[in-house]
Motif scaffolding. Structure first.
Motif, PDB file in Angstrom:
ATOM      1  N   GLU A   1      -4.266 -12.242   6.441  1.00  0.00           N
ATOM      2  CA  GLU A   1      -3.562 -10.992   6.199  1.00  0.00           C
ATOM      3  C   GLU A   1      -4.554  -9.865   5.966  1.00  0.00           C
ATOM      4  N   TYR A   2      -4.044  -8.648   5.963  1.00  0.00           N
ATOM      5  CA  TYR A   2      -4.903  -7.482   5.734  1.00  0.00           C
ATOM      6  C   TYR A   2      -4.692  -6.920   4.330  1.00  0.00           C
ATOM      7  N   LYS A   3      -5.795  -6.454   3.770  1.00  0.00           N
ATOM      8  CA  LYS A   3      -5.788  -5.750   2.491  1.00  0.00           C
ATOM      9  C   LYS A   3      -6.416  -4.378   2.710  1.00  0.00           C
ATOM     10  N   GLU A   4      -6.083  -3.460   1.821  1.00  0.00           N
ATOM     11  CA  GLU A   4      -6.642  -2.111   1.941  1.00  0.00           C
ATOM     12  C   GLU A   4      -7.392  -1.736   0.670  1.00  0.00           C
ATOM     13  N   LEU A   5      -8.645  -1.342   0.844  1.00  0.00           N
ATOM     14  CA  LEU A   5      -9.472  -0.846  -0.252  1.00  0.00           C
ATOM     15  C   LEU A   5      -9.374   0.677  -0.245  1.00  0.00           C
TER      16      LEU A   5
ATOM     17  N   SER B   1      -9.657   5.246   2.658  1.00  0.00           N
ATOM     18  CA  SER B   1      -9.252   3.839   2.600  1.00  0.00           C
ATOM     19  C   SER B   1      -9.901   3.070   3.739  1.00  0.00           C
ATOM     20  N   ARG B   2     -10.052   1.773   3.538  1.00  0.00           N
ATOM     21  CA  ARG B   2     -10.635   0.902   4.567  1.00  0.00           C
ATOM     22  C   ARG B   2      -9.934  -0.442   4.494  1.00  0.00           C
ATOM     23  N   ARG B   3      -9.424  -0.911   5.620  1.00  0.00           N
ATOM     24  CA  ARG B   3      -8.743  -2.211   5.650  1.00  0.00           C
ATOM     25  C   ARG B   3      -9.720  -3.339   5.948  1.00  0.00           C
TER      26      ARG B   3
ATOM     27  N   CYS C   1       0.823  -1.199   0.000  1.00  0.00           N
ATOM     28  CA  CYS C   1       0.000   0.000   0.000  1.00  0.00           C
ATOM     29  C   CYS C   1       0.855   1.247   0.000  1.00  0.00           C
ATOM     30  N   HIS C   2       0.427   2.212  -0.773  1.00  0.00           N
ATOM     31  CA  HIS C   2       1.038   3.529  -0.772  1.00  0.00           C
ATOM     32  C   HIS C   2      -0.083   4.537  -0.655  1.00  0.00           C
ATOM     33  N   ARG C   3       0.123   5.555   0.170  1.00  0.00           N
ATOM     34  CA  ARG C   3      -0.897   6.580   0.307  1.00  0.00           C
ATOM     35  C   ARG C   3      -0.812   7.522  -0.868  1.00  0.00           C
TER      36      ARG C   3
ATOM     37  N   GLU D   1       1.521  -4.325   4.362  1.00  0.00           N
ATOM     38  CA  GLU D   1       2.724  -4.964   4.889  1.00  0.00           C
ATOM     39  C   GLU D   1       2.628  -5.129   6.408  1.00  0.00           C
ATOM     40  N   SER D   2       3.287  -6.167   6.941  1.00  0.00           N
ATOM     41  CA  SER D   2       3.183  -6.477   8.370  1.00  0.00           C
ATOM     42  C   SER D   2       3.627  -5.323   9.255  1.00  0.00           C
ATOM     43  N   GLU D   3       4.661  -4.589   8.811  1.00  0.00           N
ATOM     44  CA  GLU D   3       5.148  -3.481   9.640  1.00  0.00           C
ATOM     45  C   GLU D   3       4.182  -2.300   9.668  1.00  0.00           C
ATOM     46  N   ALA D   4       3.206  -2.293   8.759  1.00  0.00           N
ATOM     47  CA  ALA D   4       2.231  -1.201   8.717  1.00  0.00           C
ATOM     48  C   ALA D   4       0.966  -1.528   9.497  1.00  0.00           C
TER      49      ALA D   4
END
Length: 298
Positions: free
Chosen positions: A212-216, A88-90, A22-24, A194-197
């Protein structure tokens, strides 16, 4: 597996690469931004349309550009205003669940309308969206949008373009629909987180449940063009300032609800529910009061 929201514009951080880190996204220029526009050239500067051109299909772009050019050549006092919101929403993708990539690759014919009251399916890839009544310079109006969906082949998301807008309301509003034009695209993407985020709460979920997490992500951008009638008592500047205020309020309220419903719909679908039943109501209800805006008479 979800419904279109007329009026969003988002450039993927890595075009066509859903599933990357993910990038903002940064805010970009080029929107009309409510500046007073008197001529076709001022209203139709190339950079105004570059953002839409980048994400829209060629055929859709050609149709939209042709429609806008014809509108801007009409005689009269022209005004324009715009608004943009990034959100955004995870979502958690469980190990045994169906994947976000598969969800975002579904054909439009399998979309849920999300809101059974305000969204109506017209065809496999076309929907009608009705917003709640809005106050605009002393007029009460209710926009009805027709939006068409184009799902990208690479699974990175989809593009939803508003093809038509109709206004209903009291008095002169219903006769003024042809004095409005809208240029609007809703482009939704997703990416890995990413895990660190991850937040502490999200890490705890992954540790206990796996997955795992995804971001919409969606950026909502709406540009409205108006031919201001001669009898209208307010200046172009006041019209644009109030219009910008109203549109900003609308996207600020609708976009978070849209993403929340999208996340909820993914969760339902990911567990194997293919009913595609719309569970939400009031997603496009907007509480907007423009009475605090100062309006200058002509």
């Amino acid at each position: 597996a979800w419904s279109p929201l007329g009026g969003a514009l988002w450039r993927p951080p890595a075009r066509g690469r859903g599933g990357g880190a993910c990038h903002r996204p940064g805010r970009r220029g080029g929107l009309v931004g409510g500046a007073t526009t008197r001529t076709l050239r001022a209203l139709r500067e190339p950079d105004v349309n570059d953002a839409v051109d980048e994400i829209a299909s060629d055929d859709a772009n050609d149709d939209a550009n042709e429609r806008l050019d014809a509108f801007l050549r009409r005689k009269g006092r022209h005004a324009s205003f715009s608004a943009t919101k990034i959100a955004s929403r995870r979502v958690h993708q469980a190990p045994e669940a169906r994947a976000v990539r598969a969800y975002m690759s579904l054909p439009a014919s399998q979309y849920s309308t999300l809101d059974g009251e305000s969204v109506e399916r017209v065809s496999d890839d076309t929907f009608k969206v009705e917003l709640s009544e809005l106050a605009f310079l002393g007029l009460s109006l209710r926009p009805r949008l027709k939006a068409k969906v184009r799902v990208r082949d690479d699974g990175s998301g989809c593009e939803v373009r508003v093809e038509d807008m109709e206004l209903t309301g009291s008095g002169v509003v219903e006769y003024a629909s042809d004095a409005f034009e809208i240029v609007s695209v809703n482009n939704v993407t997703w990416c890995d987180v990413e895990s660190e985020a991850l937040s502490a709460e999200e890490r705890a979920v992954v540790e206990s449940r796996g997955g795992e997490y995804k971001e919409l992500t969606s950026e909502t951008s709406v540009r409205v063009y108006i031919i201001v009638p001669g009898w209208f008592p307010f200046t172009i500047k006041s019209t644009e300032r109030t219009g910008r205020f109203v549109v900003n309020q609308v996207v600020a309220q609708v976009v978070p609800r849209f993403l929340n419903q999208l996340a909820e719909d993914y969760g339902t679908w990911s567990r194997g529910d293919d009913s595609r039943t719309a569970s939400a109501k009031g997603m496009f209800d907007c509480d907007v009061d423009d009475s605090a805006q100062e309006c200058e008479a002509v």
